[in-house]
Each structure stands twice: as structure tokens, then as C-alpha cells.
Scaffold this motif. Structure first.
Motif, short mmCIF file in Angstrom:
data_model
loop_
_atom_site.label_atom_id
_atom_site.label_comp_id
_atom_site.label_asym_id
_atom_site.label_seq_id
_atom_site.Cartn_x
_atom_site.Cartn_y
_atom_site.Cartn_z
N THR A 92 24.85 -1.37 -32.20
CA THR A 92 23.75 -2.17 -31.37
C THR A 92 22.35 -1.82 -31.59
O THR A 92 21.78 -0.63 -31.93
N PRO A 93 21.66 -3.14 -32.07
CA PRO A 93 20.35 -2.97 -32.21
C PRO A 93 19.33 -2.30 -31.02
O PRO A 93 19.99 -2.59 -29.84
N LEU A 94 18.63 -1.54 -31.22
CA LEU A 94 17.48 -0.74 -30.32
C LEU A 94 16.20 -1.10 -30.91
O LEU A 94 15.71 -0.67 -31.63
N ASN A 95 15.33 -1.75 -30.02
CA ASN A 95 13.92 -1.76 -30.13
C ASN A 95 13.10 -1.16 -29.08
O ASN A 95 13.33 -0.82 -27.84
N LEU A 96 12.25 -0.14 -29.71
CA LEU A 96 11.09 0.57 -28.72
C LEU A 96 9.78 -0.13 -29.05
O LEU A 96 9.20 -0.46 -30.18
N LEU A 97 9.17 -0.43 -27.94
CA LEU A 97 7.80 -1.15 -27.92
C LEU A 97 6.82 -0.12 -27.27
O LEU A 97 7.12 0.34 -26.06
N LEU A 98 5.77 0.13 -27.78
CA LEU A 98 4.97 0.97 -27.10
C LEU A 98 3.85 0.19 -26.32
O LEU A 98 3.12 -0.67 -27.14
N ILE A 99 3.69 0.22 -25.14
CA ILE A 99 2.58 -0.36 -24.45
C ILE A 99 1.43 0.41 -24.13
O ILE A 99 1.65 1.44 -23.45
N PRO A 100 0.21 0.04 -24.71
CA PRO A 100 -0.69 1.02 -24.28
C PRO A 100 -1.15 0.83 -22.70
O PRO A 100 -0.99 0.00 -22.27
N THR A 101 -1.80 1.91 -22.36
CA THR A 101 -2.70 1.83 -21.04
C THR A 101 -3.60 0.74 -20.93
O THR A 101 -4.21 0.38 -21.97
N PRO A 102 -4.04 0.19 -19.68
CA PRO A 102 -5.07 -0.97 -19.79
C PRO A 102 -6.37 -0.24 -20.23
O PRO A 102 -6.63 0.94 -20.12
#
Length: 234
Positions: free
Chosen positions: A21-31
Motif C-alpha cells: 500500500t502506498p503511503l504519503n506523508l505531507l508536512l504542512i507548515p504552520t501559518p
């Protein structure tokens, strides 16, 4: 998530199945305006503002708010200076019901400086020319989301004449409609000479749709105006 900590991700097969199963992790920065010291300075004019509380955090200097016994731990910040003295309104365009919008007077956001707050309804506040206010938006639950609001002067919208109905039994009615006014409530006044005014409708707003008001068919002219619900008459 906190930096420097280990996190585990568990993946289970459905009913004993297995596979890849592919798994993607996306880092979303704080505003950018997550911290009050990095608040965004808005133009000193009527503005429309977009931003987000998604992935925002809470600083120790933030005012403390509890909703259903849970603290509001995500905030974003703006600063605005009134271009002129008068009454202004913060109107929530997006993010209402999911965020708490708070207006503070002065240079520091503190509960004792709070002039109004809302999750849905407009916040109306008076300002002196050049007065500075701080605006904090707090996510009510979850991870936060996108927000949008406007800052505009409070003005009474001119009523629009839709039609005049003359009835066979000798009476007449006037159909008026108010344009968009951010949901604020107004009084509709009537006059024969533009000097003496009489209130003919209260709590009127754009959501009232059409206002049908009785009119005197024997009068050659009638005038209508609006004023804010809590503004005094002449």
C-alpha cells in the motif's frame, strides 16, 4: 506533532489480506501568522482577508478560551488600523461555526481588551481614527481550517423600490428590498418632507427579502431611509 519525537504508523490487512500500500506523508507548515509576534499587518482600509487556522498552534501568550471544557489551541493573528473614526464590522465569510473570531483594542490581545467575538454573526465595534485593533481567529475543534472575513464601515443600505401596489378599495402599499448589509438589522423610516421621520419597520435586513409597507395614496410623495437598529432617530 512535536519535533524530535518518534511516531508509529500501523497498517492492518482487511480480513487477513496482505499486500503493498502506498503511503504519503505531507508536512504542512504552520501559518505565517501563527505567532502573535508574526501577525499580519492589514492595510488601513476596508479589507477582505483570507487565511487559515489549519496546522496553527497556540502560544503561551495567547488568551485562554474554553469551549465545552476544551481549550482552543490553534490561533492565527492580524493587526488592523482604522482609517477613520466610526463604526466598523467584522463579517465572517468563511470558517464560521468552526472558528472563534475575536477583536481586541490596542497593541496586545488580552481578554480585558476584547471588544467582541463571534463564530457566525458580525462583530460591530467603534473605532477612533488611527486606532489599532488585533484580530485573533481560534479553531474551535480539530485541526482548524480555512477562514475569510471582511472589515468594512457600517453604513445603512439604501432601500430599493420594487413596486407600488394600488388596490381597488383605495389603499396602497410599497414593496421595498434592502441590499446585502452583512446581516445587520436596521430600522426603516418614512417621511413626507425629509425633515420629520417615523419608524415603519424594525429589525429589517437583507434576509427580510421584500418589505411590504402601507402607504397613503393621498400623499403626493413619500420618502424612505434606513438606519442601524440601535442608532437613535432624529
Amino acid at each position: 506533532m512535536e519535533g524530535g519525537r518518534d511516531y508509529w504508523i500501523e497498517l492492518d490487512g482487511d480480513q487477513g489480506s496482505s499486500g503493498t500500500t502506498p503511503l504519503n506523508l505531507l508536512l504542512i507548515p504552520t501559518p505565517l501568522n501563527d505567532d502573535f509576534t508574526n501577525r499580519i499587518a492589514l492595510p488601513s482600509e476596508s479589507v477582505r482577508v483570507t487565511g487559515r487556522t489549519f496546522a496553527a498552534t497556540r502560544q503561551v501568550t495567547d488568551p485562554v478560551y474554553l469551549v465545552n471544557d476544551h481549550p482552543l489551541n490553534r490561533s492565527a493573528w492580524w493587526e488592523w488600523r482604522a482609517p477613520s473614526a466610526g463604526r466598523w464590522t467584522l463579517f465572517v465569510v468563511k470558517g464560521g461555526g468552526e472558528n472563534k473570531f475575536v477583536v481586541y483594542r490596542g497593541e496586545t490581545p488580552a481578554t480585558q481588551n476584547e471588544t467582541g467575538s463571534t463564530a457566525n454573526q458580525p462583530v460591530i465595534f467603534n473605532c477612533a481614527s488611527g486606532e489599532t485593533v488585533q484580530i485573533g481567529v481560534f479553531a474551535l475543534a480539530g485541526f482548524g481550517g480555512n477562514v475569510e472575513f471582511t472589515l468594512t464601515p457600517v453604513v445603512s443600505p439604501a432601500p430599493r423600490l420594487l413596486s407600488i401596489q394600488n388596490y381597488w378599495w383605495g389603499e396602497r402599499s410599497v414593496q421595498l428590498q434592502l441590499p446585502d448589509n452583512s446581516g445587520l438589522s436596521y430600522v426603516v423610516d418614512r417621511s413626507d418632507d425629509l425633515v420629520a421621520w417615523t419608524a415603519v419597520s424594525t429589525n429589517a435586513n437583507a434576509w427580510s427579502h421584500v418589505l411590504s409597507l402601507p402607504s397613503d395614496p393621498d400623499k403626493p410623495a413619500e420618502f424612505f431611509r434606513t438606519r442601524l437598529q440601535d442608532s437613535p432617530g432624529p
